[in-house]
Design an enzyme around this catalytic site. Structure first.
Site, PDB file in Angstrom:
ATOM      1  N   ASP A 160       0.864  -1.192   0.000  1.00 12.50           N
ATOM      2  CA  ASP A 160       0.000   0.000   0.000  1.00 12.50           C
ATOM      3  C   ASP A 160       0.895   1.236   0.000  1.00 12.50           C
ATOM      4  O   ASP A 160       2.121   1.118  -0.073  1.00 12.50           O
ATOM      5  CB  ASP A 160      -0.970  -0.014   1.197  1.00 12.50           C
ATOM      6  N   GLU A 210     -10.882   2.827  -6.877  1.00 16.93           N
ATOM      7  CA  GLU A 210     -11.570   2.676  -8.166  1.00 16.93           C
ATOM      8  C   GLU A 210     -11.375   3.961  -8.975  1.00 16.93           C
ATOM      9  O   GLU A 210     -12.298   4.785  -9.114  1.00 16.93           O
ATOM     10  CB  GLU A 210     -13.058   2.370  -7.905  1.00 16.93           C
ATOM     11  N   LYS A 240      -5.052   3.406 -10.895  1.00 20.51           N
ATOM     12  CA  LYS A 240      -4.834   2.033 -11.358  1.00 20.51           C
ATOM     13  C   LYS A 240      -3.718   2.010 -12.413  1.00 20.51           C
ATOM     14  O   LYS A 240      -2.879   1.118 -12.431  1.00 20.51           O
ATOM     15  CB  LYS A 240      -6.130   1.436 -11.900  1.00 20.51           C
ATOM     16  N   HIS A 276     -12.503 -10.505 -10.305  1.00 23.31           N
ATOM     17  CA  HIS A 276     -13.448  -9.683  -9.548  1.00 23.31           C
ATOM     18  C   HIS A 276     -13.951 -10.461  -8.336  1.00 23.31           C
ATOM     19  O   HIS A 276     -14.686 -11.439  -8.479  1.00 23.31           O
ATOM     20  CB  HIS A 276     -14.611  -9.292 -10.474  1.00 23.31           C
ATOM     21  N   ASN A 324     -22.764  -7.929 -11.644  1.00 18.37           N
ATOM     22  CA  ASN A 324     -23.279  -6.611 -11.280  1.00 18.37           C
ATOM     23  C   ASN A 324     -24.334  -6.100 -12.254  1.00 18.37           C
ATOM     24  O   ASN A 324     -25.232  -5.350 -11.870  1.00 18.37           O
ATOM     25  CB  ASN A 324     -22.139  -5.601 -11.131  1.00 18.37           C
TER      26      ASN A 324
HETATM   27  P1  NAD Z   1     -10.491   0.816  -0.247  1.00 23.75           P
HETATM   28  O1  NAD Z   1     -10.577   2.281  -0.355  1.00 23.75           O
HETATM   29  O2  NAD Z   1     -10.948   0.175   1.001  1.00 23.75           O
HETATM   30  O3  NAD Z   1      -8.975   0.359  -0.451  1.00 23.75           O
HETATM   31  C1  NAD Z   1      -8.126   0.863  -1.450  1.00 23.75           C
HETATM   32  C2  NAD Z   1      -6.714   0.780  -0.944  1.00 23.75           C
HETATM   33  O4  NAD Z   1      -5.839   1.132  -2.009  1.00 23.75           O
HETATM   34  C3  NAD Z   1      -6.425   1.744   0.204  1.00 23.75           C
HETATM   35  O5  NAD Z   1      -5.837   1.061   1.280  1.00 23.75           O
HETATM   36  C4  NAD Z   1      -5.445   2.742  -0.405  1.00 23.75           C
HETATM   37  O6  NAD Z   1      -4.500   3.253   0.521  1.00 23.75           O
HETATM   38  C5  NAD Z   1      -4.783   1.894  -1.465  1.00 23.75           C
HETATM   39  N1  NAD Z   1      -4.189   2.697  -2.516  1.00 23.75           N
HETATM   40  C6  NAD Z   1      -4.703   3.776  -3.148  1.00 23.75           C
HETATM   41  N2  NAD Z   1      -3.816   4.261  -4.025  1.00 23.75           N
HETATM   42  C7  NAD Z   1      -2.713   3.478  -3.948  1.00 23.75           C
HETATM   43  C8  NAD Z   1      -1.467   3.486  -4.610  1.00 23.75           C
HETATM   44  N3  NAD Z   1      -1.175   4.397  -5.506  1.00 23.75           N
HETATM   45  N4  NAD Z   1      -0.581   2.533  -4.277  1.00 23.75           N
HETATM   46  C9  NAD Z   1      -0.867   1.598  -3.367  1.00 23.75           C
HETATM   47  N5  NAD Z   1      -2.035   1.555  -2.692  1.00 23.75           N
HETATM   48  C10 NAD Z   1      -2.948   2.490  -3.000  1.00 23.75           C
HETATM   49  O7  NAD Z   1     -11.243   0.243  -1.512  1.00 23.75           O
HETATM   50  P2  NAD Z   1     -11.870  -1.212  -1.716  1.00 23.75           P
HETATM   51  O8  NAD Z   1     -13.283  -1.189  -1.360  1.00 23.75           O
HETATM   52  O9  NAD Z   1     -10.966  -2.201  -1.104  1.00 23.75           O
HETATM   53  O10 NAD Z   1     -11.818  -1.349  -3.297  1.00 23.75           O
HETATM   54  C11 NAD Z   1     -10.635  -1.649  -3.975  1.00 23.75           C
HETATM   55  C12 NAD Z   1     -10.940  -2.092  -5.390  1.00 23.75           C
HETATM   56  O11 NAD Z   1     -11.780  -3.234  -5.338  1.00 23.75           O
HETATM   57  C13 NAD Z   1     -11.692  -1.093  -6.228  1.00 23.75           C
HETATM   58  O12 NAD Z   1     -11.254  -1.176  -7.548  1.00 23.75           O
HETATM   59  C14 NAD Z   1     -13.137  -1.527  -6.116  1.00 23.75           C
HETATM   60  O13 NAD Z   1     -13.920  -1.125  -7.209  1.00 23.75           O
HETATM   61  C15 NAD Z   1     -12.954  -3.015  -6.109  1.00 23.75           C
HETATM   62  N6  NAD Z   1     -14.070  -3.772  -5.507  1.00 23.75           N
HETATM   63  C16 NAD Z   1     -14.664  -3.333  -4.382  1.00 23.75           C
HETATM   64  C17 NAD Z   1     -15.705  -4.053  -3.829  1.00 23.75           C
HETATM   65  C18 NAD Z   1     -16.361  -3.602  -2.542  1.00 23.75           C
HETATM   66  O14 NAD Z   1     -17.397  -4.154  -2.186  1.00 23.75           O
HETATM   67  N7  NAD Z   1     -15.783  -2.663  -1.826  1.00 23.75           N
HETATM   68  C19 NAD Z   1     -16.125  -5.250  -4.442  1.00 23.75           C
HETATM   69  C20 NAD Z   1     -15.473  -5.694  -5.597  1.00 23.75           C
HETATM   70  C21 NAD Z   1     -14.447  -4.940  -6.118  1.00 23.75           C
END
Ligand code: NAD
Length: 739
Positions: free
Chosen positions: A358, A417, A422, A465, A515
């Site tokens: 992270d 997201e 990304k 996913h 979805n």
């Molecule tokens: P989140 O905000 O909880 O976690 C994201 C993490 O990424 C954070 O810890 C952040 O510090 C880290 N991050 C951000 N920029 C970064 C970088 N440049 N380098 C390294 N780390 C970095 O988000 P989430 O809910 O865990 O979602 C993450 C991904 O999973 C997204 O793409 C989301 O669409 C996808 N997703 C989420 C869900 C859900 O229910 N939350 C379900 C399926 C997929």
């Protein structure tokens, strides 16, 4: 005498040890030859004066998996063939009954053979195989946490039809028996012993000796229910205890199933009616209900999806055969947030090294602590030891250094997201990843093909996913970008297999498959809110339709402000018409004017007061739209709308080639969002009623409620030709072209 599936050895004490060991199979199952041989063995034990009693065990790691469901399917096929010959179908039904009654009769013969029988359960004993042990006069079970006993038939639309519904409530309290039969859960030796399902627990090395000793100690060859003066452990049906038990049991059954599952209904009937009858009649009643249930659409669809397709997908039905096993040792996880932390946990739990990355160490450590928390919970429930916890934590290396990804075979990205974020992490990771490594994104909304553009190695770029919470949800959706190669697909499937989740492989599309369907469910609920259908009805009827969670509740969980964000983004990307204006107005109103973001701020379609108070629908919702009179609302039509809108989206996904294997459309809908399992899934729901009837229903709904119910071209064509999906898109062989 020799047998194909069994061996029989009689020792100097006159005890026959029967060992079940089916050739060329990893597990024992009951099929026609097994039954035939079993009958010969029963006769031999009964008639041989030198045999004092018999112990049955297995030479496999497990005792037995149950009846061969393909045998059931063959029995059904024979029934259909006989029925097709014409007449009133009575001969066909009689044949089906005789076939299903066969094992029941056999086990009755076993327990009344005059000789004592003991089962030495050396491992997992499920379904029909556990029923064989129930027809023994005692059961000794190995002391091994992996050994379980259970009657899980209800999960595939059937019920224990070889005396299980009769012996269990004669062996243990009716209330516990009903739970055991209706929930289909498996129990380890300590729980099974406590319940009274088994007689003794013994270490592996002493299992058979303990079973033999029970016979030598004078075990009665007469089952309790065949002895004079037998009383049911839960009290007689017509007694004060019975009166206290059955009415609430029936209410609980209704609450849990909404009467959608013929097998569960049959269990209720078998237990209630069977306990009023002598045993020999009771098992006949059981077999009659079994014959009836076997003929239901629900049973055939559930067997097909939840047994056949699930197994096939878990075994890698979609894996490219010519790619060598990936042998994954290390997985990188980018982003240690909500999803990343869960992905790290399930990966380490599978014994795979994790590099969790992270932006700062605080975030990575927080992500790792999620694993510690889950392991603490498991320790509290005695499902893990502190050593297990340490071993799993040792597998997770936290870092902020992309250089640490150099050892990874696969990197799963779960950062914000946001396309730009990304892009940046993909580039940084690829700079250090070994050439053979695969990069996977866990995005939920961004098309994989567009993310793959950030990669220098698009063939090695894929979508994996996950669904939240990652540790609980069994499904993963693997998304192929335009240029994703076979090696990436094989790696993704090997990884998903290693973490013991079920994969579906889909082609890229906005929302992918799951979805897209879920959004239809929530979108139809928006329509209903706008029409003024009282919200409690929307929620309750959705559950009556077999959905595990109401659509408004689901929207609260996923967050209404997220819907708000996605809808506005969709309008920006695809124009005003891409989102229903009334839906936008509803969501804008909720988020912007009322601050209702969902569960996360305790204000959504529901209010979430502090515990112990329960969540309840927000009273203000009914003031937003004039309300219909609840008595005037057609409940069946609401159910149809929920089912149809999802099934139509699934059919569109098949037509567009987003889903290429109909089994995946079904399994994805059940494991992804709990689509009415009794239907066998969103596509089997259409097949179950027939494409013509489905199209007819959709046209009527379209007329009344709008274009969301417009059947697609593929469905219209199928309806015209009276075709179903599993024939047209036969997943077991050659496929016809999509229209
Ligand atoms: P989140 O905000 O909880 O976690 C994201 C993490 O990424 C954070 O810890 C952040 O510090 C880290 N991050 C951000 N920029 C970064 C970088 N440049 N380098 C390294 N780390 C970095 O988000 P989430 O809910 O865990 O979602 C993450 C991904 O999973 C997204 O793409 C989301 O669409 C996808 N997703 C989420 C869900 C859900 O229910 N939350 C379900 C399926 C997929």
């Amino acid at each position: 005498m020799t047998y194909t599936n069994f061996s029989l050895e009689t020792d100097s004490d006159g005890i026959a040890l029967i060992t079940w060991d089916m050739p060329k199979r990893s597990m024992n199952v009951i099929n026609a030859l097994v039954m035939e041989e079993w009958e010969t063995i029963i006769d031999r034990v009964a008639s041989d004066e030198n045999i004092k009693g018999a112990v049955i065990t297995s030479a496999k790691k497990t005792f037995g998996a149950g009846a061969d469901l393909t045998m059931m399917q063959a029995m059904l096929a024979e029934f259909e063939k006989q029925k097709a010959k014409g007449g009133d179908g009575e001969a066909a039904a009689k044949l089906l009954f005789e076939n299903t009654f066969r094992l029941n009769q056999l086990l009755r013969k076993q327990e009344t053979s005059g000789k004592p029988w003991v089962a030495a359960i050396n491992g997992l004993a499920l379904g029909g195989c556990f029923e064989i042990t129930l027809a023994c006069h005692a059961r000794v079970m190995v002391d091994d946490p992996a050994a379980k006993v259970g009657l899980p038939e209800v999960k595939v639309g059937l019920f224990p039809g070889a005396g299980g519904t009769q012996r269990v409530p004669r062996l243990i309290h009716t209330q516990e028996a009903l739970q055991f039969l209706l929930q289909g859960r498996n129990f380890d030796s300590s729980k099974a012993k406590k319940l009274g399902l088994i007689s003794e627990v013994a270490p592996a090395g002493e299992l058979v000796a303990t079973a033999k000793k029970m016979i030598l100690d004078g075990l009665s060859p007469v089952q309790p229910w065949d002895q004079k003066g037998f009383r049911l452990p839960g009290g007689q049906v017509y007694s004060a205890a019975g009166f206290q038990l059955f009415p609430p049991a029936n209410a609980i059954y209704r609450r849990e199933t909404y009467d959608n599952y013929p097998a569960a209904r049959a269990i209720m009937k078998c237990v209630y009616e069977g306990l009023l009858l002598p045993f020999d009649t009771a098992i006949k009643v059981e077999s009659r209900y079994f014959t009836e249930v076997l003929q239901t659409t629900e049973a055939s669809m559930m067997i097909r999806s939840l047994f056949g397709s699930l197994q096939a997908l878990n075994k890698g039905a979609r894996r490219p055969m010519d790619v060598k096993p990936s042998g994954i040792k290390t997985v990188g996880v980018l982003g240690a947030g909500f999803m990343g932390a869960g992905i790290a946990y399930v990966t380490a739990k599978a014994g795979i090294n994790v590099v969790l990355l992270d932006r700062d160490m605080e975030a990575t450590e927080k992500g790792k602590s999620y694993t510690a928390g889950l392991m603490d919970k498991a320790i509290g429930r005695r499902r893990a030891t502190p050593e297990d916890k340490q071993a799993i934590l040792d597998l997770i290396k936290t870092t902020t250094d992309y250089g640490d990804l150099a050892t990874c075979d696969l990197v799963v990205e779960a950062v914000f997201e946001d396309s730009e974020v990304k892009k940046s992490v993909t580039e940084q990771a690829e700079a250090h990843m070994k050439p053979s490594a695969i990069f996977a994104s866990n995005t939920s909304t961004i098309p994989i093909t567009s993310l793959a553009k950030n990669s220098k190695r698009p063939k090695s770029f894929i979508g994996i996913h996950f669904f939240s919470p990652v540790d609980k949800m069994m499904l993963t959706e693997i998304i192929m970008a335009k240029r994703t190669g076979d090696k990436a697909l094989a790696m993704a499937l090997d990884y998903v297999g290693a973490i013991k989740k079920t994969p579906i492989v889909v082609n890229d599309s906005r929302g992918f498959y799951v979805n897209r369907c879920v959004l239809r469910y929530m979108s139809e609920a928006y329509n209903m809110v706008i029409e003024g259908i009282p919200a409690p009805m929307i929620e309750t009827v959705a559950k009556m339709a077999g959905m595990p969670i109401g659509p408004l509740s689901l929207n609260d969980e996923t967050a209404i402000d997220l819907s708000h964000k996605i809808m506005h983004q969709t309008i920006r990307d695809m124009g005003e018409k891409a989102v229903e204006p009334q839906h936008m107005e509803l969501v804008d109103n909720l988020v912007e004017n009322h601050g209702r973001l969902g569960r996360k701020n305790l204000k959504g379609f529901y209010d979430y007061p502090a515990k112990p108070k329960k969540k309840h629908l927000w009273a203000g919702l009914k003031d937003l739209y004039p309300q219909q009179d609840a008595d005037e609302v057609d409940i069946q039509e609401i159910k149809n709308r929920f089912h149809a809108t999802i099934a139509l989206e699934a059919a569109r996904c098949v037509e567009e080639g987003v889903v290429v294997d109909v089994r995946e459309a079904d399994i994805g809908s059940i494991l992804g969002f709990g689509f009415a399992p009794f239907t066998g899934g969103a596509i089997s729901y259409i097949d179950g009623m027939g494409s013509a009837a489905f199209v007819d229903m959709c046209k009527k709904l379209q007329k009344k409620y709008g274009k969301q119910f417009k059947p697609n071209k593929l469905l219209l064509q199928m309806a015209k030709e009276n075709e179903n999906f599993y024939d047209r898109f036969n997943p077991y062989g050659e496929q016809k072209q999509v229209a």
